[in-house]
Write a protein that holds these residues in place. Structure first.
Motif, PDB file in Angstrom:
ATOM      1  N   HIS A 114       0.853  -1.195   0.000  1.00  0.00           N
ATOM      2  CA  HIS A 114       0.000   0.000   0.000  1.00  0.00           C
ATOM      3  C   HIS A 114       0.888   1.245   0.000  1.00  0.00           C
ATOM      4  O   HIS A 114       0.777   2.106   0.865  1.00  0.00           O
ATOM      5  N   ALA A 115       1.754   1.306  -0.973  1.00  0.00           N
ATOM      6  CA  ALA A 115       2.731   2.390  -1.034  1.00  0.00           C
ATOM      7  C   ALA A 115       2.074   3.734  -1.304  1.00  0.00           C
ATOM      8  O   ALA A 115       1.049   3.827  -1.985  1.00  0.00           O
ATOM      9  N   ASP A 158       6.772   7.111  -0.221  1.00  0.00           N
ATOM     10  CA  ASP A 158       7.518   5.854  -0.328  1.00  0.00           C
ATOM     11  C   ASP A 158       8.263   5.775  -1.661  1.00  0.00           C
ATOM     12  O   ASP A 158       9.420   5.366  -1.722  1.00  0.00           O
ATOM     13  N   VAL A 159       7.567   6.152  -2.727  1.00  0.00           N
ATOM     14  CA  VAL A 159       8.126   6.068  -4.079  1.00  0.00           C
ATOM     15  C   VAL A 159       7.792   7.346  -4.838  1.00  0.00           C
ATOM     16  O   VAL A 159       6.675   7.860  -4.730  1.00  0.00           O
ATOM     17  N   TYR A 205      11.855   4.872  -0.387  1.00  0.00           N
ATOM     18  CA  TYR A 205      12.333   3.582  -0.873  1.00  0.00           C
ATOM     19  C   TYR A 205      12.874   3.611  -2.300  1.00  0.00           C
ATOM     20  O   TYR A 205      13.941   3.083  -2.572  1.00  0.00           O
ATOM     21  N   ARG A 206      12.101   4.202  -3.215  1.00  0.00           N
ATOM     22  CA  ARG A 206      12.499   4.127  -4.618  1.00  0.00           C
ATOM     23  C   ARG A 206      12.120   5.375  -5.390  1.00  0.00           C
ATOM     24  O   ARG A 206      11.158   6.061  -5.051  1.00  0.00           O
ATOM     25  N   LEU A 250      -4.114  -0.641  -8.084  1.00  0.00           N
ATOM     26  CA  LEU A 250      -3.335  -1.707  -7.464  1.00  0.00           C
ATOM     27  C   LEU A 250      -3.165  -1.510  -5.964  1.00  0.00           C
ATOM     28  O   LEU A 250      -2.433  -2.261  -5.325  1.00  0.00           O
ATOM     29  N   GLY A 251      -3.826  -0.491  -5.412  1.00  0.00           N
ATOM     30  CA  GLY A 251      -3.834  -0.301  -3.967  1.00  0.00           C
ATOM     31  C   GLY A 251      -2.981   0.826  -3.450  1.00  0.00           C
ATOM     32  O   GLY A 251      -2.966   1.081  -2.233  1.00  0.00           O
ATOM     33  N   CYS A 252      -2.265   1.533  -4.323  1.00  0.00           N
ATOM     34  CA  CYS A 252      -1.411   2.632  -3.872  1.00  0.00           C
ATOM     35  C   CYS A 252      -2.244   3.881  -3.559  1.00  0.00           C
ATOM     36  O   CYS A 252      -3.306   4.100  -4.141  1.00  0.00           O
ATOM     37  N   THR A 253      -1.727   4.688  -2.661  1.00  0.00           N
ATOM     38  CA  THR A 253      -2.210   6.050  -2.490  1.00  0.00           C
ATOM     39  C   THR A 253      -1.321   6.929  -3.353  1.00  0.00           C
ATOM     40  O   THR A 253      -0.092   6.887  -3.230  1.00  0.00           O
TER      41      THR A 253
END
Length: 232
Positions: free
Chosen positions: A61-62, A141-142, A188-189, A81-84
């Protein structure tokens, strides 16, 4: 915006039209039908290259900052796909088209799409300015970047959209500095979408690459991940 291009409000949606070449049709954003619906249903889920590049097998859940949101297609895929997803778009014209699509989606009877777009937040902002303000905020996060590049696909739709984009938005000549800021902001990325055979953005070698037939995703490590790797 050049005078030849005009935003037009129709009974159905907001459209961008070329007044000098009306035969090419209009550009608009739709998260309910067309390509968005097809990709949501048949796009491959978390097996897609973009999902692998974002790291959804690790970060389910990034929070993704789409620094070059454009017409919002990749943002919609990631939200599905579940990301915010925090979407940054600096063109007022493109922002208006995406904002209209989000409003229409939220007002629709499609509960699945409503849930998806509720995870998408759109800002009218230059990504460089936005990232400078939030570089000490660990919430991203990304960071995802898709700088504009000449499209090899010769379909009429792609040609039309790219023509409109180049006329209204121009080239992403500052994408190199955006990459540096993104790497200082992401936990993270940082994921950069590139044509398959294009050079690395700003000559910066990625940590690894997820490659496809026509495009690839260059993945750079964010602050937390880089620290984890150096501590191993």
């Amino acid at each position: 915006m050049p005078e030849r291009y005009q935003l037009v409000r129709t009974p159905e949606r907001l459209e961008l039209r070329d007044t000098q070449d009306p035969k090419v049709g209009s550009v608009y954003v739709d998260f309910l039908e067309g390509k968005a619906r097809h990709r949501r249903q048949f796009g491959g889920g978390k097996g897609q290259d973009i999902a692998k590049a974002i790291g959804l097998h690790k970060f389910k859940h990034a929070h993704v900052v789409d620094a070059t949101a454009g017409l919002g297609r990749e943002s919609f895929v990631l939200a599905a796909l579940g990301c915010t997803v925090t979407m940054l778009e600096r063109s007022p014209i493109v922002h208006a088209l995406v904002d209209d699509a989000l409003r229409r989606a939220l007002a629709s009877a499609d509960s699945e799409v409503v849930d998806i777009v509720r995870r998408m937040t759109l800002h009218l902002a230059d990504a460089r300015t936005w990232l400078k303000q939030f570089k000490h905020d660990p919430g991203a996060d990304v960071v995802y970047c898709d700088p504009m590049f000449p499209e090899r696909n010769k379909s009429a739709l792609v040609q039309k959209e790219m023509r409109f984009f180049h006329a209204i938005v121009g080239a992403d000549e500052d994408s190199g500095s955006l990459l540096e800021l993104a790497c200082n902001c992401a936990r993270y990325r940082v994921v950069v979408k590139r044509p398959r055979h294009a050079p690395e953005l700003a000559g910066c070698k990625p940590a690894f690459v997820i490659g496809g037939k026509t495009v690839r995703y260059d993945v750079y490590l964010g602050k937390a991940t880089a620290q984890e790797y150096t501590q191993q």
